[in-house]
Design a protein around this motif. Structure first.
Motif, PDB file in Angstrom:
ATOM      1  N   LEU A 126       5.203   2.839  -5.384  1.00  9.71           N
ATOM      2  CA  LEU A 126       5.019   1.335  -5.810  1.00  9.71           C
ATOM      3  C   LEU A 126       5.688   0.068  -5.233  1.00  9.71           C
ATOM      4  O   LEU A 126       6.994  -0.004  -5.961  1.00  9.71           O
ATOM      5  N   SER A 127       5.340  -0.770  -4.800  1.00 11.33           N
ATOM      6  CA  SER A 127       6.822  -2.111  -4.970  1.00 11.33           C
ATOM      7  C   SER A 127       6.642  -2.617  -5.881  1.00 11.33           C
ATOM      8  O   SER A 127       5.767  -2.426  -6.918  1.00 11.33           O
ATOM      9  N   HIS A 128       7.796  -3.358  -7.311  1.00  6.36           N
ATOM     10  CA  HIS A 128       7.709  -3.915  -7.815  1.00  6.36           C
ATOM     11  C   HIS A 128       7.063  -5.061  -7.633  1.00  6.36           C
ATOM     12  O   HIS A 128       6.971  -6.405  -7.080  1.00  6.36           O
ATOM     13  N   VAL A 129       6.498  -4.932  -8.676  1.00  6.62           N
ATOM     14  CA  VAL A 129       4.772  -5.902  -9.499  1.00  6.62           C
ATOM     15  C   VAL A 129       5.702  -7.421 -10.099  1.00  6.62           C
ATOM     16  O   VAL A 129       6.673  -6.767 -10.959  1.00  6.62           O
ATOM     17  N   ASN A 130       5.435  -8.632  -9.281  1.00  9.43           N
ATOM     18  CA  ASN A 130       6.202 -10.084 -10.388  1.00  9.43           C
ATOM     19  C   ASN A 130       5.260 -10.476 -10.474  1.00  9.43           C
ATOM     20  O   ASN A 130       4.122 -11.124  -9.155  1.00  9.43           O
TER      21      ASN A 130
END
Lengths: 502, 102
Positions: free
Chosen positions: A2-6
């Motif tokens: 999962l990529s970093h959620v912003n």
């Protein structure tokens, strides 16, 4: 991975959640208060819940001002959808709750109101219904529906009578089945479209021109069945009379109004694109359900011997009447639905409060049930004011001219005529006439007959207290003087419905 | 060797749902009826998980999680009602619940 959620906080738009959060905070506050200081007085809890629900109403007014200037507001990854329908639905839900909470302040002591949990559950239920109307995401609709229903089953069972448990269990089994239907229906639609949001489903269906029609119909029928259980449409109504009879009269009145408007808003969102899709089969099914619900419920109501059961069947029939608006599907019809339900709220509030005020502990000799017709025989001689007020609500339910529901009926029927549903309009008018018979039957019992069973006159105002009399007064004023506010009310509602594109 | 695809899962889900539906309609014992409603909801979970994998979209699995949570809370309320009923009447038979008719 999962990529970093912003996510930025503004994009969440927390303001859309505020109206639902207020009752939740209120419920938690009541529970915590009980932890710290036991045995508060009942009126304390009533006033606290009333305070939070009124705050809720205020925040709704705030978001409706926001809606009028900025249009539809989305929040929480488009989960929350605050449009005109959501606001109107919430106005009715919260407004009806404000009117129903004071009914707990009876002069007699009741088991359920001594628990703070009763009021906490009540507030959780309100926020559940609010979630249900303020979204077009099937997940959130499902959660709101179940949150409210589970609280409602418990509230019914808290009324400590054998019949109440039976009512709660019956409602629970039906509700569990409805939950299964709802989940299955959403699964079918998700399989077809890859989305659980109603507007995206509509987009997908319109793009491929309803290619998988049989499967769409399966999904829609399951959803219609699930919501049909909640708004008590005829093949799915079987629980309603029993649950109304078993629940306390104030709870039964609440059930006849609030869960149903939440259900209607969801049905309206669901069917808006389906009705205009030109799929004939769906129109036929809906047409049949509307007519059968109106007519069959009316005929069953004719043969009831208990006023509360009669009112249960009458609310089923009214629900069928209002479903016609969804079948017609024009802006005028959709506005008529909300107008009708607001007027119905006042009338039914009054009718059920009159039953609540005359609740007895024990049945008198010769009395078959709590609110049998013969209990009210000759009421005009024993308690003239009660008889007159009860008659007023019955005349309004029957749709006699100056009273509230007449305006709802006339506006609904004119919506049907102006979009070419002449036969439907005729059936609606005919059903109003049939319904008149059983409402007038109660009036004849009250005014023309001699008292049949030996009941002391104080029974009829047994439960009376200032707050109950106030609520009945509000209901009576709303019913009698509805004709003055109908026009501005229609304009208000139509603006909301039109601006949200329905 | 046959590949197991979406259709198989959906058929399984539908069959399980039918079993649950049959159970809700036929069972007279309240506890068994609750089991049937659990089957009903879990049948849908199977379908949601499969469709979610098929579309490579997490929404369906999210829905399945919420259904699990709702099923759990439903059982909590249901068992509470069941115990209250059993304390009063000493049975959990649905046919005994017929004091209201009309």
């Amino acid at each position: 991975m999962l990529s970093h959620v912003n996510i930025s906080l503004e994009s969440l738009n927390i303001a859309t959640l505020v109206p639902m959060l207020i009752p939740i905070v209120g419920a938690l506050f009541i529970l915590v208060l009980d932890l710290f200081k036991k045995d508060q007085r009942k009126s304390m809890y009533v006033m606290l819940s009333l305070l939070f629900v009124m705050l809720d109403f205020g925040s709704l007014i705030d978001s409706s001002i926001d809606f009028n200037t900025n249009g539809t507001i989305l929040g929480y990854f488009d989960m929350m959808l605050v449009d005109g329908l959501a606001l109107l639905g919430q106005f009715i839900i919260v407004g009806a709750s404000i009117l129903f909470i004071p009914l707990a302040l009876t002069s007699k002591r009741f088991h359920e109101f001594s628990y703070p949990e009763f009021f906490a559950l009540f507030l959780f239920m309100i926020s559940g219904f609010q979630f249900m109307v303020a979204t077009d995401n099937l997940i959130l609709i499902f959660i709101g529906l179940e949150m409210a229903s589970l609280a409602l089953y418990t509230l019914i069972a808290l009324h400590n009578r054998s019949k109440s448990f039976e009512a709660a269990v019956k409602y629970f089994t039906m509700g569990a089945l409805a939950a299964g239907f709802f989940a299955f229906g959403s699964m079918v639609l998700y399989a077809l479209t890859g989305s659980v949001e109603i507007h995206q489903m509509a987009a997908v269906f319109n793009a491929d021109e309803f290619a998988n029609l049989p499967f769409i119909l399966v999904g829609v029928v399951f959803l219609l069945a699930a919501l049909g259980f909640k708004v008590s449409l005829v093949p799915f109504h079987t629980w309603a009379p029993d649950v109304y009879e078993g629940a306390s009269a104030s709870m039964a009145g609440y059930m006849s109004i609030v869960p149903k408007i939440a259900g209607f808003v969801v049905v309206m969102r669901m069917f808006e694109f389906l009705i205009h899709s030109g799929v004939v089969w769906l129109n036929v099914v809906l047409y049949a359900i509307v007519i059968v619900t109106m007519t069959a419920a009316n005929i069953w109501a004719l043969v009831q011997s208990d006023v509360k059961r009669m009112l249960a069947y009458s609310s089923i029939s009214h629900a069928g009447f209002v479903m016609a608006a969804i079948l017609i599907g024009t802006t005028q019809a959709n506005s008529a639905l909300f107008l009708y339900w607001i007027l119905f709220t006042f009338t039914n509030l009054g009718a059920f409060s009159m039953l609540w005020i005359s609740r007895q502990k024990n049945l008198a000799a010769g009395q078959s049930s709590d609110h049998s017709y013969n209990k009210f025989a000759g009421l005009i001689k024993v308690a003239p004011i009660s008889a007159t007020i009860m008659a007023l609500f019955m005349l309004s339910l029957a749709g006699l001219p100056p009273f509230a529901l007449f305006w709802g009926k006339i506006y609904m029927i004119s919506a049907a005529v102006s979009s070419g549903y002449v036969v439907l309009a005729l059936i609606m008018a005919l059903n109003s006439a049939i319904a008149g018979y059983y409402y007038l039957k109660l009036i004849i019992y009250m005014f023309m007959k001699e008292p049949e069973i030996d009941i002391e006159s104080k029974v009829y105002t047994m439960n009376s207290s200032v707050s109950l009399r106030t609520i009945i007064g509000i209901a009576a004023v709303g019913t009698v003087f509805a004709s003055i506010v109908v026009n501005p009310l229609i304009e208000f509602i139509t603006a909301f419905v039109y601006n949200s594109g329905y | 060797m046959m590949e197991i695809g979406l259709t198989h899962y959906l058929v399984l889900s539908t069959v399980l749902f039918s079993i649950g539906l049959l159970g809700v309609m036929r069972r007279k014992n309240l506890l068994m009826l609750f089991f049937a409603t659990e089957i009903l909801l879990n049948a849908v979970n199977v379908g949601f998980a499969a469709i979610s994998h098929y579309y490579n979209d997490l929404t369906g699995q999210m829905f399945a999680f919420f259904i699990i949570a709702i099923a759990a809370s439903e059982v909590a309320v249901g068992l509470g009602l069941l115990i209250a009923w059993y304390k009063r009447h000493g049975n959990i038979n649905l046919d005994a619940m017929s004091s209201m008719r009309g």
